[in-house]
Enzyme design. Structure first.
Site, PDB file in Angstrom:
ATOM      1  N   LYS A 148       5.595   5.373  -0.982  1.00  0.00           N
ATOM      2  CA  LYS A 148       5.775   5.214  -2.384  1.00  0.00           C
ATOM      3  C   LYS A 148       6.964   4.863  -3.123  1.00  0.00           C
ATOM      4  O   LYS A 148       6.950   4.046  -4.120  1.00  0.00           O
ATOM      5  CB  LYS A 148       5.159   6.649  -3.260  1.00  0.00           C
ATOM      6  N   GLU A 175       1.318   8.798 -13.021  1.00  0.00           N
ATOM      7  CA  GLU A 175       0.187   9.590 -12.523  1.00  0.00           C
ATOM      8  C   GLU A 175       0.577   9.928 -10.953  1.00  0.00           C
ATOM      9  O   GLU A 175       1.181   9.322 -10.256  1.00  0.00           O
ATOM     10  CB  GLU A 175      -1.226   9.169 -12.809  1.00  0.00           C
ATOM     11  N   SER A 232       1.309   5.967   6.631  1.00  0.00           N
ATOM     12  CA  SER A 232       1.848   5.846   5.047  1.00  0.00           C
ATOM     13  C   SER A 232       2.617   7.150   4.392  1.00  0.00           C
ATOM     14  O   SER A 232       3.488   6.925   3.509  1.00  0.00           O
ATOM     15  CB  SER A 232       0.635   5.718   3.918  1.00  0.00           C
TER      16      SER A 232
END
Length: 401
Positions: A90, A112, A379
């Site tokens: 991220k 969010e 990830s």
């Protein structure tokens, strides 16, 4: 395919800007600003500098020797996004978007988050850049991701619970969009996945494509050839499109996105938008989505807080229809078993999101010959999920094999 989206933000019939006029002005301001800076040496060099010195890139491409030997068949590699600062992919996107926010003169960041990894990355990058930060998160996700909530608050972010509907990622997006409209002049909405109205899907893809660019270079150095398969989990789809995009033109590389089958492929028990959904509009863009009997977003479920979203990034919908990528699903049970398998065999604890992609890798590798190569995008790391898994084992909700 690599030239998309078009000028109107469409990947084929997917994407676009299905938003009210007051938001359209704000989004177009964002789009114009991104077009102004994205190819400038100053922006590119600062983005690369922060990826290296703040996030710790490049991340390794790791050969799973123990798992490969145990499974037989193809060689299994992991793209180690779990080794990024803060433990997930991220931060690649938050660095890029907050640099853009500073260029635009914005002072406040809102975002969010589902599993909390995007929220943590946003809070950290906002702290680095000296910006006020508010994170919207579903009350259900707040409860199962308490560690990440505390991490956000430690770094100065305000975490606001979304209390409507299922109180998960969709509702967090709803409330974040509302807050953005209310103060768009001062606020930058840092969207966490490759979803939303144009330019977000393309912008997030561009920032996350560092994953695939590195993996491509690394596998050529290690094996002297491209992989046969790329696997990545798909909720909104940012880690997957980040891995896939640099390989789209390589016809011999097969790409599989893995969605959450949850408790079973019946309504309300999964979040497999590409496997079982149909085209529709949600949160300002057109893509495959899961619908209820009224044609609205259906209730969804996944053991993973980062995958329970009723739609998916529009570029994935385009790749599906074009036949360039395949989309399959892994159940909660399969993901949990993959979570423990990687932990026990390689000493690496994967995020529950990533465990879905790994589950597909565990199924696929034994069916292929030993000269084949699979890259799984790991990830994120599983520290955030350990307490949840421990509690579910104590309750008897899960029983890993």
């Amino acid at each position: 395919m690599t030239m998309l989206p078009n000028a109107d933000g469409f990947f084929g019939e997917y994407g676009g800007q299905f938003i009210p006029d007051e938001l359209l002005t704000v989004v177009n301001e964002l789009s114009n600003a991104y077009d102004e800076v994205k190819d400038t040496p100053e922006f590119i060099n600062e983005f690369k500098r922060l990826l290296k010195h703040f996030s710790g890139r490049p991340t390794p491409l790791y050969f799973c020797s123990n798992l490969t030997k145990k499974l037989g068949g193809a060689k299994l590699y992991l793209k180690r996004e779990d080794l990024n600062h803060l433990g997930a992919h991220k931060v690649n996107n938050t660095i890029g978007q907050i640099l853009l926010a500073k260029h635009m003169g914005k002072k406040k960041i809102i975002a969010e988050t589902g599993a909390g990894q995007h929220g943590v990355a946003t809070a950290a990058t906002a702290a680095l850049m000296g910006m006020e930060c508010t994170i919207f998160m579903g009350e259900t996700d707040i409860e199962r991701q308490k560690l990440n909530v505390f991490r956000m608050e430690m770094m100065g972010a305000k975490v606001v619970p979304a209390m409507s509907g299922q109180r998960t990622l969709k509702e967090a997006v709803d409330e974040a969009l509302g807050a953005w409209v209310a103060d768009a002049q001062n606020t930058f909405y840092l969207l966490g996945s490759a979803v939303g109205p144009h330019p977000y899907p393309a912008m997030v893809r561009d920032f996350q494509s560092v994953i695939g660019k590195e993996a491509r270079k690394q596998i050529l150095e290690l094996e002297g050839k491209l992989p046969d398969y790329l696997l990545a989990c798909v909720g909104g789809g940012s880690n997957a499109i980040g891995l896939f995009y640099p390989f789209v033109g390589d016809e011999g590389v097969r790409m599989q996105g893995v969605e959450p089958a949850g408790r079973g492929m019946t309504p309300g028990n999964h979040a497999a938008s590409l496997c079982l959904g149909e085209p529709g509009v949600l949160h300002g863009f057109r893509s495959y989505m899961l619908k209820d009997e009224k044609g609205e977003a259906a209730p969804v479920y996944s053991i993973s807080a980062g995958l329970d979203y009723p739609s998916v990034g529009p570029e994935h919908s385009y790749l599906k229809d074009a036949g360039r990528a395949e989309y399959v699903a892994a159940s909660d049970k399969e993901a949990v078993n993959a979570f423990f398998t990687l932990s026990r065999e390689e000493g690496i604890i994967p995020a529950l999101e990533s465990s879905h992609a790994l589950a597909q890798g565990l199924k696929l590798a034994p069916t292929l010959s030993s000269d084949k190569i699979i890259i799984v995008n790991l990830s994120g790391r599983g520290d955030k999920d350990v307490a949840q898994i421990q509690q579910m084992m104590q309750d008897g909700t899960i029983s890993p094999e």
